[in-house]
Design a protein around this motif. Structure first.
Motif, PDB file in Angstrom:
ATOM      1  N   ALA A 100       0.834  -1.206   0.000  1.00  0.00           N
ATOM      2  CA  ALA A 100       0.000   0.000   0.000  1.00  0.00           C
ATOM      3  C   ALA A 100       0.870   1.258   0.000  1.00  0.00           C
ATOM      4  O   ALA A 100       0.522   2.257  -0.635  1.00  0.00           O
ATOM      5  N   MET A 101       2.004   1.193   0.694  1.00  0.00           N
ATOM      6  CA  MET A 101       2.919   2.332   0.710  1.00  0.00           C
ATOM      7  C   MET A 101       3.494   2.585  -0.680  1.00  0.00           C
ATOM      8  O   MET A 101       3.586   3.732  -1.115  1.00  0.00           O
ATOM      9  N   SER A 102       3.838   1.509  -1.396  1.00  0.00           N
ATOM     10  CA  SER A 102       4.397   1.710  -2.731  1.00  0.00           C
ATOM     11  C   SER A 102       3.346   2.257  -3.700  1.00  0.00           C
ATOM     12  O   SER A 102       3.666   3.088  -4.553  1.00  0.00           O
ATOM     13  N   VAL A 103       2.104   1.822  -3.554  1.00  0.00           N
ATOM     14  CA  VAL A 103       1.038   2.355  -4.396  1.00  0.00           C
ATOM     15  C   VAL A 103       0.811   3.833  -4.089  1.00  0.00           C
ATOM     16  O   VAL A 103       0.672   4.664  -4.997  1.00  0.00           O
ATOM     17  N   VAL A 131       1.233   7.113  -6.513  1.00  0.00           N
ATOM     18  CA  VAL A 131       0.174   8.119  -6.684  1.00  0.00           C
ATOM     19  C   VAL A 131       0.689   9.502  -6.308  1.00  0.00           C
ATOM     20  O   VAL A 131       0.370  10.503  -6.959  1.00  0.00           O
ATOM     21  N   ALA A 132       1.521   9.579  -5.268  1.00  0.00           N
ATOM     22  CA  ALA A 132       2.027  10.869  -4.795  1.00  0.00           C
ATOM     23  C   ALA A 132       2.976  11.527  -5.792  1.00  0.00           C
ATOM     24  O   ALA A 132       3.177  12.740  -5.745  1.00  0.00           O
ATOM     25  N   GLY A 165       0.435  15.603  -4.147  1.00  0.00           N
ATOM     26  CA  GLY A 165       1.489  15.525  -3.140  1.00  0.00           C
ATOM     27  C   GLY A 165       0.983  15.229  -1.745  1.00  0.00           C
ATOM     28  O   GLY A 165       1.735  14.773  -0.886  1.00  0.00           O
ATOM     29  N   ALA A 166      -0.301  15.455  -1.509  1.00  0.00           N
ATOM     30  CA  ALA A 166      -0.858  15.166  -0.182  1.00  0.00           C
ATOM     31  C   ALA A 166      -0.896  13.673   0.098  1.00  0.00           C
ATOM     32  O   ALA A 166      -1.050  13.261   1.246  1.00  0.00           O
ATOM     33  N   ALA A 167      -0.735  12.854  -0.924  1.00  0.00           N
ATOM     34  CA  ALA A 167      -0.700  11.400  -0.725  1.00  0.00           C
ATOM     35  C   ALA A 167       0.566  10.961   0.007  1.00  0.00           C
ATOM     36  O   ALA A 167       0.649   9.813   0.451  1.00  0.00           O
ATOM     37  N   ASN A 168       1.535  11.860   0.149  1.00  0.00           N
ATOM     38  CA  ASN A 168       2.729  11.529   0.915  1.00  0.00           C
ATOM     39  C   ASN A 168       2.393  11.252   2.378  1.00  0.00           C
ATOM     40  O   ASN A 168       3.108  10.505   3.044  1.00  0.00           O
ATOM     41  N   VAL A 194       1.793   7.669   2.521  1.00  0.00           N
ATOM     42  CA  VAL A 194       3.050   6.921   2.466  1.00  0.00           C
ATOM     43  C   VAL A 194       3.641   6.809   3.857  1.00  0.00           C
ATOM     44  O   VAL A 194       4.049   5.722   4.300  1.00  0.00           O
ATOM     45  N   ILE A 195       3.667   7.907   4.581  1.00  0.00           N
ATOM     46  CA  ILE A 195       4.213   7.900   5.935  1.00  0.00           C
ATOM     47  C   ILE A 195       3.356   7.042   6.859  1.00  0.00           C
ATOM     48  O   ILE A 195       3.883   6.268   7.672  1.00  0.00           O
ATOM     49  N   LEU A 196       2.048   7.129   6.741  1.00  0.00           N
ATOM     50  CA  LEU A 196       1.148   6.343   7.575  1.00  0.00           C
ATOM     51  C   LEU A 196       1.326   4.848   7.334  1.00  0.00           C
ATOM     52  O   LEU A 196       1.421   4.065   8.286  1.00  0.00           O
ATOM     53  N   PHE A 197       1.391   4.437   6.073  1.00  0.00           N
ATOM     54  CA  PHE A 197       1.567   3.019   5.767  1.00  0.00           C
ATOM     55  C   PHE A 197       2.932   2.517   6.220  1.00  0.00           C
ATOM     56  O   PHE A 197       3.049   1.384   6.710  1.00  0.00           O
TER      57      PHE A 197
END
Length: 100
Positions: free
Chosen positions: A52-55, A59-60, A66-69, A72-75
């Motif tokens: 999920a982090m790589s996906v 997307v980010a 960029g808010a999808a970062n 990334v941190i959460l996953f």
């Protein structure tokens, strides 16, 4: 001022501890009944969160997303939490007296 910040951080911690699903799952995995399930759950959860982090990272990278970062941190944080739970599971089993 320091007391107000302390109380606010305690309230936020209590809210996150009670309502966030991964924290509730990890609290159960740290219990005596859940210690046996820590490694199998981590074996499934860590790769799932890393995927999920790589996906989310893919997307980010798109313009305007960029808010999808934050995802990334959460996953990444959740994957680390479950990995750490799997590493500490044998210590918990020994402490509970369930392993010789």
């Amino acid at each position: 001022m320091l007391a107000m910040l302390w109380n606010l951080s305690t309230a936020i911690r209590g809210y996150l501890r009670f309502y966030m699903p991964t924290n509730r799952a990890l609290d159960w995995l740290r219990s005596e009944r859940g210690l046996w399930w820590a490694v199998p759950v981590a074996a499934v959860a860590v790769p799932a969160y890393l995927f999920a982090m790589s996906v989310a990272a893919a997307v980010a990278q798109r313009p305007g997303l960029g808010a999808a970062n934050v995802l990334v941190i959460l996953f990444a944080w959740n994957a680390l939490k479950f990995a750490w739970a799997a590493i500490l599971c044998p210590v918990g089993l020994i402490r509970a007296g369930l392993l010789p």
